[in-house]
Each structure stands twice: as structure tokens, then as C-alpha cells.
Design a protein around this motif. Structure first.
Motif, PDB file in Angstrom:
ATOM      1  N   GLU A 106       9.620   9.626  -7.382  1.00 54.88           N
ATOM      2  CA  GLU A 106       8.723   8.466  -7.329  1.00 54.88           C
ATOM      3  C   GLU A 106       7.327   8.876  -6.868  1.00 54.88           C
ATOM      4  O   GLU A 106       6.319   8.394  -7.400  1.00 54.88           O
ATOM      5  CB  GLU A 106       9.307   7.403  -6.402  1.00 54.88           C
ATOM      6  N   LYS A 107       7.252   9.765  -5.888  1.00 50.42           N
ATOM      7  CA  LYS A 107       5.949  10.248  -5.431  1.00 50.42           C
ATOM      8  C   LYS A 107       5.213  10.965  -6.552  1.00 50.42           C
ATOM      9  O   LYS A 107       4.004  10.772  -6.743  1.00 50.42           O
ATOM     10  CB  LYS A 107       6.135  11.176  -4.231  1.00 50.42           C
ATOM     11  N   GLU A 108       5.933  11.798  -7.292  1.00 47.52           N
ATOM     12  CA  GLU A 108       5.306  12.522  -8.401  1.00 47.52           C
ATOM     13  C   GLU A 108       4.851  11.560  -9.497  1.00 47.52           C
ATOM     14  O   GLU A 108       3.781  11.739 -10.090  1.00 47.52           O
ATOM     15  CB  GLU A 108       6.285  13.549  -8.962  1.00 47.52           C
ATOM     16  N   ASN A 109       5.642  10.521  -9.741  1.00 49.20           N
ATOM     17  CA  ASN A 109       5.278   9.532 -10.752  1.00 49.20           C
ATOM     18  C   ASN A 109       4.012   8.783 -10.371  1.00 49.20           C
ATOM     19  O   ASN A 109       3.104   8.597 -11.189  1.00 49.20           O
ATOM     20  CB  ASN A 109       6.436   8.541 -10.950  1.00 49.20           C
ATOM     21  N   ILE A 110       3.932   8.364  -9.110  1.00 47.59           N
ATOM     22  CA  ILE A 110       2.754   7.636  -8.636  1.00 47.59           C
ATOM     23  C   ILE A 110       1.523   8.541  -8.664  1.00 47.59           C
ATOM     24  O   ILE A 110       0.425   8.109  -9.041  1.00 47.59           O
ATOM     25  CB  ILE A 110       3.003   7.079  -7.224  1.00 47.59           C
ATOM     26  N   ASN A 129      -4.829   6.148   0.700  1.00 44.61           N
ATOM     27  CA  ASN A 129      -3.509   5.616   0.359  1.00 44.61           C
ATOM     28  C   ASN A 129      -3.337   4.135   0.703  1.00 44.61           C
ATOM     29  O   ASN A 129      -2.364   3.510   0.265  1.00 44.61           O
ATOM     30  CB  ASN A 129      -2.405   6.451   1.012  1.00 44.61           C
ATOM     31  N   VAL A 130      -4.261   3.563   1.463  1.00 46.55           N
ATOM     32  CA  VAL A 130      -4.158   2.123   1.743  1.00 46.55           C
ATOM     33  C   VAL A 130      -4.697   1.283   0.595  1.00 46.55           C
ATOM     34  O   VAL A 130      -4.458   0.076   0.533  1.00 46.55           O
ATOM     35  CB  VAL A 130      -4.888   1.748   3.055  1.00 46.55           C
ATOM     36  N   ASN A 131      -5.440   1.903  -0.320  1.00 47.12           N
ATOM     37  CA  ASN A 131      -6.024   1.178  -1.441  1.00 47.12           C
ATOM     38  C   ASN A 131      -5.294   1.418  -2.760  1.00 47.12           C
ATOM     39  O   ASN A 131      -5.747   0.969  -3.815  1.00 47.12           O
ATOM     40  CB  ASN A 131      -7.503   1.553  -1.596  1.00 47.12           C
ATOM     41  N   ILE A 132      -4.165   2.124  -2.695  1.00 47.12           N
ATOM     42  CA  ILE A 132      -3.321   2.346  -3.862  1.00 47.12           C
ATOM     43  C   ILE A 132      -2.071   1.503  -3.691  1.00 47.12           C
ATOM     44  O   ILE A 132      -1.307   1.688  -2.738  1.00 47.12           O
ATOM     45  CB  ILE A 132      -2.960   3.837  -4.003  1.00 47.12           C
ATOM     46  N   MET A 133      -1.864   0.551  -4.587  1.00 50.64           N
ATOM     47  CA  MET A 133      -0.735  -0.375  -4.477  1.00 50.64           C
ATOM     48  C   MET A 133       0.422   0.100  -5.358  1.00 50.64           C
ATOM     49  O   MET A 133       0.212   0.504  -6.520  1.00 50.64           O
ATOM     50  CB  MET A 133      -1.164  -1.784  -4.888  1.00 50.64           C
ATOM     51  N   VAL A 134       1.635   0.035  -4.805  1.00 53.48           N
ATOM     52  CA  VAL A 134       2.814   0.516  -5.539  1.00 53.48           C
ATOM     53  C   VAL A 134       3.975  -0.458  -5.377  1.00 53.48           C
ATOM     54  O   VAL A 134       4.033  -1.239  -4.424  1.00 53.48           O
ATOM     55  CB  VAL A 134       3.239   1.917  -5.039  1.00 53.48           C
ATOM     56  N   PRO A 186       0.828  -1.212   0.000  1.00 53.74           N
ATOM     57  CA  PRO A 186       0.000   0.000   0.000  1.00 53.74           C
ATOM     58  C   PRO A 186       0.859   1.256   0.000  1.00 53.74           C
ATOM     59  O   PRO A 186       1.942   1.292   0.589  1.00 53.74           O
ATOM     60  CB  PRO A 186      -0.801  -0.130   1.305  1.00 53.74           C
ATOM     61  N   LEU A 187       0.362   2.280  -0.657  1.00 49.67           N
ATOM     62  CA  LEU A 187       1.086   3.554  -0.695  1.00 49.67           C
ATOM     63  C   LEU A 187       1.312   4.094   0.712  1.00 49.67           C
ATOM     64  O   LEU A 187       2.324   4.758   0.971  1.00 49.67           O
ATOM     65  CB  LEU A 187       0.290   4.558  -1.534  1.00 49.67           C
ATOM     66  N   SER A 188       0.404   3.812   1.626  1.00 49.01           N
ATOM     67  CA  SER A 188       0.555   4.276   3.009  1.00 49.01           C
ATOM     68  C   SER A 188       1.834   3.745   3.639  1.00 49.01           C
ATOM     69  O   SER A 188       2.479   4.434   4.439  1.00 49.01           O
ATOM     70  CB  SER A 188      -0.654   3.835   3.840  1.00 49.01           C
ATOM     71  N   SER A 189       2.228   2.515   3.284  1.00 52.47           N
ATOM     72  CA  SER A 189       3.457   1.925   3.828  1.00 52.47           C
ATOM     73  C   SER A 189       4.689   2.388   3.068  1.00 52.47           C
ATOM     74  O   SER A 189       5.760   2.587   3.653  1.00 52.47           O
ATOM     75  CB  SER A 189       3.374   0.395   3.769  1.00 52.47           C
ATOM     76  N   ALA A 190       4.531   2.566   1.756  1.00 51.80           N
ATOM     77  CA  ALA A 190       5.687   2.884   0.921  1.00 51.80           C
ATOM     78  C   ALA A 190       6.080   4.357   0.969  1.00 51.80           C
ATOM     79  O   ALA A 190       7.246   4.702   0.727  1.00 51.80           O
ATOM     80  CB  ALA A 190       5.395   2.488  -0.521  1.00 51.80           C
TER      81      ALA A 190
END
Length: 239
Positions: free
Chosen positions: A109-113, A204-209, A97-101
Motif C-alpha cells: 500500500e505504501k508503494e502504491n501511494i 504527509n499531512v497534505n496527502i489524503m489516502v 492524512p498519510l501522516s495518520s495512515a
């Protein structure tokens, strides 16, 4: 709990654990109310929704998104009803999850996501309906748009006009807001059309990266056709 009392989630006891070297690859990693989500090794996820959970058409909704867009969503292996529970078995989307990453990501990387997520969501903005509703004319279940102290599980809609929408929203405001404030809020509420397909719980917990890129979006159980401005409100409310 004594050493002989079984765990209510997995039925394992600490006494059995001491007598056995077995270490399970099946882990409960999320729970809320009477819902639980289990990881089955590294490849599969099992959702177990108890009888007190609100009705879900997550499988149909996710498959709808898969058909209408290029957004990467979970692939379902099977789903069934058992003793009042709804069980959904799906393939795991790679990554975390994005929350962890987030703390580990570079600015680039943040801008890309962020860019990739925006491009995904833009695909949903072209999917419209003549009513606020779920897939197939079902009601929507949103404790964010229609707050309720008793929690989730209350259906709303289909709703075809701004007045019908306001009538449902206002029900939750009587205890917390004066009549004058409600009148002022109603006068400033923007038109809800076009009713636009919206994730409904995009945090952010539902966005996987993975490796600085978006790998998919999960948990479409709250999705449906909502006011055109609702996705923005959800984003602002989650900040």
C-alpha cells in the motif's frame, strides 16, 4: 478560564455545556497563528484565516490545478471576506492524512501511494512560467525558500532571474552564515529555470489516502511557480 468564560473559538462555555446535552458535529481540528480549520460534519471543511495571515489565492490556485491536471483537489463551495477574515468552505476529500495512515499501511500500500503521488506530481512538472510567481502574477509566500524569523506573510516576486532569486534568498542568510559560506553557496546553486508549478508544502499531512490508495492532495495555498529544483528540496527537507 472560569465556567462562564466563553471559548474564544466557538463561544461555548463549560457552564452551558453542563446544562445542555447538545454535542456539536462542528470541530476545530487544526490551528496555527490566527488560522483555523473546522470540520462541518463529515462532508465539509471551513478554513478561517484571520487578518494577520498572509494573503491567499488558494481558491484560484486550486481551481487552476483542477483545470490543468487530473489531480484530485478540494472542490470549493464558497469563499468570502468578513471582518478581516477570509473564509473558505469546501468539500472534504475522503480518507485521512498519510501522516495518520502510514503506520497502518502494508508495504504494498505504501508503494502504491508513493507511485500514485509521483504520477500526480509529474503532471505539475510540465506547467511552467517565465518568472517565480504565484497564479496571475501574484507574489509567492514561502517561509521555506525565503526563511524569516517573523514567520509567514512576506511576499516575494515575481522574480525573473537567478540573481533576483538569490537576492531574496540571501536576505535571510546574513545573520546565520559567513560571507565566505554565502559566496560558496551561491556558486553551487543550480539554475532555477524552468520555473515550475510546485505545491509548495507537500508533506504527509497534505496527502489524503483511503484503503491503501491516494484520494487527493490538499492545501495549495503556498503553490506557485518556483525553481525547477524546489520540489525536491522541500521533499528532502521534510524527511
Amino acid at each position: 478560564m472560569s465556567s462562564t468564560d466563553p471559548c474564544p473559538a466557538c463561544s461555548w462555555t463549560s457552564e452551558r455545556q453542563r446544562c445542555c446535552s447538545y454535542e456539536s458535529r462542528i470541530k476545530l481540528f487544526y490551528e496555527a497563528s490566527d488560522r483555523g480549520v473546522w470540520s462541518l460534519g463529515s462532508k465539509l471543511v471551513l478554513k478561517d484565516r484571520g487578518p494577520n495571515s498572509f494573503p491567499t489565492c488558494e481558491v484560484q490556485t486550486t481551481q487552476f490545478v483542477q483545470e490543468k491536471t487530473s489531480i484530485t483537489v478540494p472542490t470549493f463551495v464558497d469563499s468570502w471576506e468578513e471582518d478581516g477574515h477570509t473564509l473558505i468552505l469546501m468539500k472534504r476529500i475522503p480518507g485521512e492524512p498519510l501522516s495518520s495512515a502510514w503506520p497502518k499501511l502494508s508495504i504494498a500500500e505504501k508503494e502504491n501511494i508513493a507511485q500514485q503521488t509521483a504520477e500526480n506530481l509529474l503532471q505539475l512538472r510540465d506547467i511552467h512560467s517565465d518568472k517565480i510567481q504565484g497564479i496571475g502574477g501574484r507574489p509567492v509566500y514561502s517561509n521555506f525558500l525565503f526563511p524569516n524569523r517573523k514567520g509567514y506573510g512576506f511576499p516575494h516576486g515575481p522574480l525573473a532571474t537567478d540573481d533576483e532569486l538569490w537576492g531574496e534568498m540571501e536576505k535571510s542568510l546574513h545573520e546565520d552564515m559567513s560571507e565566505a559560506a554565502r559566496i560558496r553557496l551561491r556558486s553551487r546553486m543550480p539554475p532555477a529555470t524552468p520555473y515550475t508549478f510546485t505545491h509548495g508544502d507537500l508533506t504527509n499531512v497534505n496527502i489524503m489516502v483511503h484503503n491503501g490508495s491516494l484520494t487527493g492532495i490538499i492545501d495549495w495555498e503556498h503553490s506557485g511557480y518556483y525553481p525547477v529544483w524546489w520540489g525536491v528540496c522541500l521533499y528532502l527537507g521534510s524527511r
